[in-house]
Write a protein that holds these residues in place. Structure first.
Motif, PDB file in Angstrom:
ATOM      1  N   HIS A  47      -6.793   4.532  -7.479  1.00 54.13           N
ATOM      2  CA  HIS A  47      -5.850   3.606  -7.925  1.00 54.13           C
ATOM      3  C   HIS A  47      -4.324   4.399  -8.024  1.00 54.13           C
ATOM      4  O   HIS A  47      -3.463   3.463  -7.969  1.00 54.13           O
ATOM      5  CB  HIS A  47      -6.262   3.252  -9.529  1.00 54.13           C
ATOM      6  N   SER A 101      -0.551  -4.628  -6.240  1.00 51.58           N
ATOM      7  CA  SER A 101      -0.138  -3.050  -6.578  1.00 51.58           C
ATOM      8  C   SER A 101       1.317  -3.317  -7.500  1.00 51.58           C
ATOM      9  O   SER A 101       1.905  -4.060  -7.285  1.00 51.58           O
ATOM     10  CB  SER A 101       0.039  -2.119  -5.349  1.00 51.58           C
ATOM     11  N   THR A 131      -2.470  10.954  -2.887  1.00 48.60           N
ATOM     12  CA  THR A 131      -3.189   9.803  -3.557  1.00 48.60           C
ATOM     13  C   THR A 131      -4.199  10.368  -4.294  1.00 48.60           C
ATOM     14  O   THR A 131      -5.311  11.393  -3.745  1.00 48.60           O
ATOM     15  CB  THR A 131      -4.070   9.104  -2.444  1.00 48.60           C
ATOM     16  N   LYS A 162       2.690   4.945  -7.447  1.00 42.19           N
ATOM     17  CA  LYS A 162       2.115   3.527  -7.272  1.00 42.19           C
ATOM     18  C   LYS A 162       0.673   3.499  -8.050  1.00 42.19           C
ATOM     19  O   LYS A 162      -0.058   4.372  -7.966  1.00 42.19           O
ATOM     20  CB  LYS A 162       1.701   3.293  -5.741  1.00 42.19           C
ATOM     21  N   GLN A 217      -7.274  -4.560  -4.193  1.00 43.53           N
ATOM     22  CA  GLN A 217      -6.888  -4.653  -2.772  1.00 43.53           C
ATOM     23  C   GLN A 217      -5.663  -5.659  -2.464  1.00 43.53           C
ATOM     24  O   GLN A 217      -5.030  -5.406  -1.390  1.00 43.53           O
ATOM     25  CB  GLN A 217      -8.137  -5.104  -1.907  1.00 43.53           C
ATOM     26  N   LYS A 253       4.521  -0.427  -8.841  1.00 51.40           N
ATOM     27  CA  LYS A 253       5.376   0.885  -8.241  1.00 51.40           C
ATOM     28  C   LYS A 253       6.495   1.250  -9.223  1.00 51.40           C
ATOM     29  O   LYS A 253       6.939   0.150  -9.919  1.00 51.40           O
ATOM     30  CB  LYS A 253       5.970   0.716  -6.857  1.00 51.40           C
ATOM     31  N   LEU A 262       0.779  -1.279  -0.020  1.00 46.13           N
ATOM     32  CA  LEU A 262      -0.029  -0.004   0.122  1.00 46.13           C
ATOM     33  C   LEU A 262       0.943   1.331   0.087  1.00 46.13           C
ATOM     34  O   LEU A 262       0.409   2.381  -0.543  1.00 46.13           O
ATOM     35  CB  LEU A 262      -0.941  -0.060   1.345  1.00 46.13           C
ATOM     36  N   GLN A 290      -2.717   1.117  -7.600  1.00 44.21           N
ATOM     37  CA  GLN A 290      -3.201   0.220  -6.981  1.00 44.21           C
ATOM     38  C   GLN A 290      -4.149  -0.600  -7.699  1.00 44.21           C
ATOM     39  O   GLN A 290      -5.342   0.018  -8.067  1.00 44.21           O
ATOM     40  CB  GLN A 290      -3.901   0.730  -5.913  1.00 44.21           C
TER      41      GLN A 290
END
Length: 872
Positions: A566, A603, A562, A595, A600, A605, A200, A597
């Protein structure tokens, strides 16, 4: 999400059990539990109205939704597991809403997350189950999260502690300090909601270690070690066996930034690298970065290790003492003023000198001709005092003092009654650090946290060697006396200002600057005095001094944002100015990490960082020695720089498993290499004329896997890497580095066998280090001195040594006394199957066959150790 594109503020619906039985929201809770979907809507959607329709049991999801929202003025659509709700402006709700919101306002919840003793918890997760937004505590345990007005349920979690949930009705800014209860068993990995998890967070290449990760059931020679814990991670080479070296992504050992409570440590090893300078009894948290460096860090090329020590218990007195094979430790903490002021004290000392001194005294008593003395000890002291002025103001003083002492003396005496020869050789080594940091934390507002730090650092490296020769024959005597020594010190004085601003849960801004004055003083001296029979002395003295006063100014800004469900991005820059008085260097190092996402459990990066290094360690050995010293960039040389690109994928197939795959590519320029043909000890004066500048290319792939449940924890790491360098003054082509370990595999297991018995096993395998070996024995060019022969070397580090592997085992047995004190017996075995890994290679030329033969030799066998700890 669709509603994000429309500019609406979305949040996942809270599903509460305290809503009325016949309410719309209660029916949504039943659908959520039965059909495993989440509701997403903004504040305009009125979901807390009553429901008088037919039962939803037995209906499909689509029919249940259509029945539930019929006539409510709420339209719905489905996107996978999400049900998106919209309030129709043309249609009024059929029932008057209960506590219908009038307008949307936002308020901030802030405070500290601590344990029951008042110790702040770093990287603890604060997660709002209502809006599905979260944050983590900073390095002082402070958090801040801004949420919409209304009811929320916060979940606070930290590995090794019980989760805590708090239901709140937010109508104004609120201060909320939370205490978490410690959990004694191994914590399960529940990545969902853990904002510091690799799944995360935004950074690549970050690993976090708590004290429980460091103090495992295995302790080499009775002392757990921070650096050796980091050595087990992917992308890190340990260098020479048993040494606390870190060669991260191809970088040298001096390219790592070690911070202890915000102050730099220049010397991190005891016993030539056998132990590190970090006392595990007082270490609270370690953040280790090998790529994706945040903008707030600078000054080194390869890695950052940010070590934070514990503050001390504000409520109760307790501690521990440990007796080990080579050292012992004592740790005490408690309140000075309960609830206001605390202290934490950690002391560690080796006692090898207490054993060797009487042993050599007995040996020398029975041997009058040859006498020898060896005395070695190290100690380190950590002390910290924390005072709380108020819930907004906090002051702490943290100090560290570590020192190594080594003394050797050899004396030989022989001859007759008329003629006597006497030789005496003495060596004295001293090295260590003294660090001090005065921190003041102040909360200007629920969203703005500030820290002001005064820093002082002192580093010492010193050795002296003495040789005396005496010959007496009747009245005639001859005396020769020589001394040689080295003395190097570093003094750093400065301050740091850091600000932490969180206007929204999705927006985290850090900015600040620091100013440091460095004073480097490397010095060497040697003298030779000869007394002949006529008692006249001839003396030759040589002395080298080099004083450097430099000023370093750094400023940074870092913004983590953020963007939606996503995408998140962390971008910023580190600006540095280095003033050598004769020349100034200004550098801008951009940093960016992104990142995506995908879900859940998955992910992706990517990050790119530039780093600049203004100080260098001049060394002619891969082992930390007191002859090594630190020097700054001068007007003759430019600072070292590197750029690193990293990408990665992170996947959690189940709640117990976490998998990751990262790749990196790094280029470094203006790397320095000491001209080793000048001797073991680098010169103190004009050192910048005795080094070569070069480049480096380092790239590889790292795969990590973790499994964890209540009784078992398994970590596996694999690294495939290439480390190449080029120094045109040394060799005009690219060649592989000494620690170009192509493959490295490491697996560790920690298991709770029973209530009081814990087991550890760790196995490491890696491709062997490289060395330079001759390829042939041939005639050398005729330089007028006649024909000669010698070894011919094709290129540096042209052969690979045998693979390195070993198995380590450890057991902890816990026992409670009648007074409630905990006793811990530890048995550890290093190199359990006694594999002699290569430390030395003997190269010989066979004149009979004309071949060059090399034979690898290892000397480190199986090493058992034990320790006994009492916690009180």
């Amino acid at each position: 999400m669709i509603l994000f594109l429309c500019g609406l503020l979305l949040f996942t619906a809270p599903l509460r059990a305290n809503t009325p039985e016949g309410s719309l929201q209660k029916q949504m809770e039943w659908i959520h539990t039965t059909h495993h979907v989440d509701f997403v809507y903004n504040a305009e959607v009125v979901v807390n109205q009553s429901y008088q329709g037919p039962t939803l049991r037995g209906l499909t999801l689509e029919k249940a939704l259509a029945t539930l929202f019929q006539g409510t003025g709420i339209s719905w659509s489905r996107d996978g597991r999400y049900v998106i709700l919209k309030q129709s402006k043309a249609t009024k709700p059929s029932n008057k809403p209960i506590d219908a919101p009038v307008r949307q306002r936002r308020f901030t919840i802030s405070g500290y997350v601590k344990d029951t003793g008042g110790e702040s918890l770093i990287n603890a997760t604060v997660y709002d189950l209502t809006t599905r937004q979260g944050t983590t505590t900073n390095e002082y345990g402070f958090y801040s999260i801004t949420l919409p007005e209304g009811r929320h349920r916060l979940r606070l979690s930290y590995l090794g502690f019980e989760e805590h949930e708090e239901a709140i009705h937010l109508t104004a800014d609120r201060r909320m300090d939370i205490s978490l209860q410690e959990r004694n068993n191994l914590a399960e990995v529940v990545v969902t909601g853990d904002m510091n998890s690799p799944l995360l967070n935004t950074q690549t290449g970050k690993r976090t270690f708590s004290q429980k990760d460091i103090k495992t059931e295995f302790s080499l020679l009775s002392s757990p070690d921070v650096v050796k814990t980091v050595q087990r991670t992917s992308g890190v080479a340990e260098g020479v066996e048993l040494a606390s070296g870190l060669y991260v992504h191809g970088g040298n050992n001096d390219e790592n930034l070690f911070l202890l409570d915000g102050t730099p440590l220049y010397q991190i090893n005891h016993s030539m690298g056998l132990f590190s300078s970090f006392n595990a009894d007082v270490v609270k948290n370690v953040d280790f970065y090998k790529s994706g460096f945040p903008a707030r860090y600078g000054g080194r090329l390869s890695s950052v290790m940010d070590v934070r020590t514990a503050d001390g218990d504000l409520q109760h007195y307790h501690g521990s003492y440990r007796i080990g094979l080579l050292d012992g430790s004592l740790q005490l903490e408690g309140p000075i003023q309960r609830g206001k002021t605390s202290f934490n004290l950690g002391l560690r000392r080796s006692w090898l000198d207490l054993i060797t001194t009487p042993v050599f005294a007995i040996i020398n008593r029975s041997n009058k001709e040859d006498k020898i003395n060896i005395n070695y000890n190290f100690h380190d002291l950590n002390a910290k005092i924390v005072h709380l002025f108020s819930d907004r103001s906090r002051l702490s003083l943290s100090t560290y003092w570590g020192r190594d002492h080594l003394f050797t003396k050899g004396e030989s005496l022989w001859g007759s009654n008329t003629a006597i020869d006497r030789d005496v050789i003495e060596n004295r080594f001293n090295w260590g650090n003294f660090n001090m940091a005065l921190d003041w934390n102040y909360v200007f507002s629920p969203k703005l946290f500030a820290n002001f730090t005064g820093v002082y650092t002192y580093n010492l490296s010193r050795f002296n060697t003495l040789y005396d020769y005496t010959y007496k024959n009747g009245k005639e005597s001859t005396v020769s006396h020589s001394e040689h020594g080295y003395h190097s010190t570093i003094n750093d004085v400065g301050y740091r200002m850091a600000f932490d601003y969180r206007p929204l849960p999705s927006h985290h801004l850090r900015f600040g600057h620091d100013l440091t004055y460095h004073w480097f003083r490397p010095q060497t001296f040697s003298s030779l005095t000869y007394f002949g029979s006529d008692t006249k002395a001839d003396t030759l003295k040589l002395q080298g001094k080099n004083h450097h006063g430099t000023l370093e100014l750094n400023a940074y800004v870092e913004d983590e944002w953020t963007l939606n469900d996503h995408w998140s991005v962390d971008f910023g820059a580190n600006l540095s100015l280095f003033d050598t008085r004769l020349k100034q260097f200004f550098r801008v190092d951009p940093r960016v990490a992104m990142k995506y996402q995908a879900g859940q459990r998955l992910s992706f990066k990517a990050s790119y960082t530039m780093m600049t290094q203004f100080v260098h360690k001049i060394s002619n050995s891969y082992i930390d020695l007191p002859t090594d010293y630190w020097v700054p960039t001068t007007e003759r040389l430019h600072p070292m720089r590197s750029g690193q690109l990293a990408v990665g994928a992170y996947y959690q197939p189940t709640r117990h498993w976490l998998l990751s795959l990262e790749g990196y590519y790094k280029e470094s320029n203006r790397l320095l290499q000491y001209a080793n043909w000048l001797g073991l000890e680098p010169p103190a004066d004009a050192w910048d004329t005795k080094v070569s500048e070069g480049r480096g290319r380092f790239y590889g792939v790292e795969a990590d896997a973790r499994y964890q449940d209540k009784r078992l924890k398994i970590d596996a790491a694999y690294t495939l890497s290439w480390n190449r360098r080029r120094f045109d003054d040394f060799f005009p082509e690219w060649y592989y580095d000494k620690f170009d370990n192509r493959h490295k595999f490491n697996i560790t297991m920690r298991c709770r066998l029973s209530k009081g018995t814990h087991f550890y096993a760790g196995w490491i395998y890696r491709t062997g280090n490289r060395m330079t070996a001759p390829t042939q024995y041939a005639d050398m060019p005729d330089l007028g001195e006649g024909r000669s022969q010698g070894f011919v070397y094709e290129r540096p580090n042209n052969i690979v040594l045998p693979a390195y592997h070993r198995l380590d085992l450890g057991f902890d047995i816990h026992h409670k006394t009648k007074r409630g004190r905990e006793r811990v017996w530890n048995w550890s075995i290093y190199n359990a199957y006694c594999h002699f890994n290569t430390l030395f290679v003997n190269v010989k030329y066979d004149e009979t066959t004309g071949r060059i033969r090399a034979k690898a030799k290892g000397y480190i066998p199986i090493i058992p150790s034990f320790s006994y700890t009492i916690k009180f």
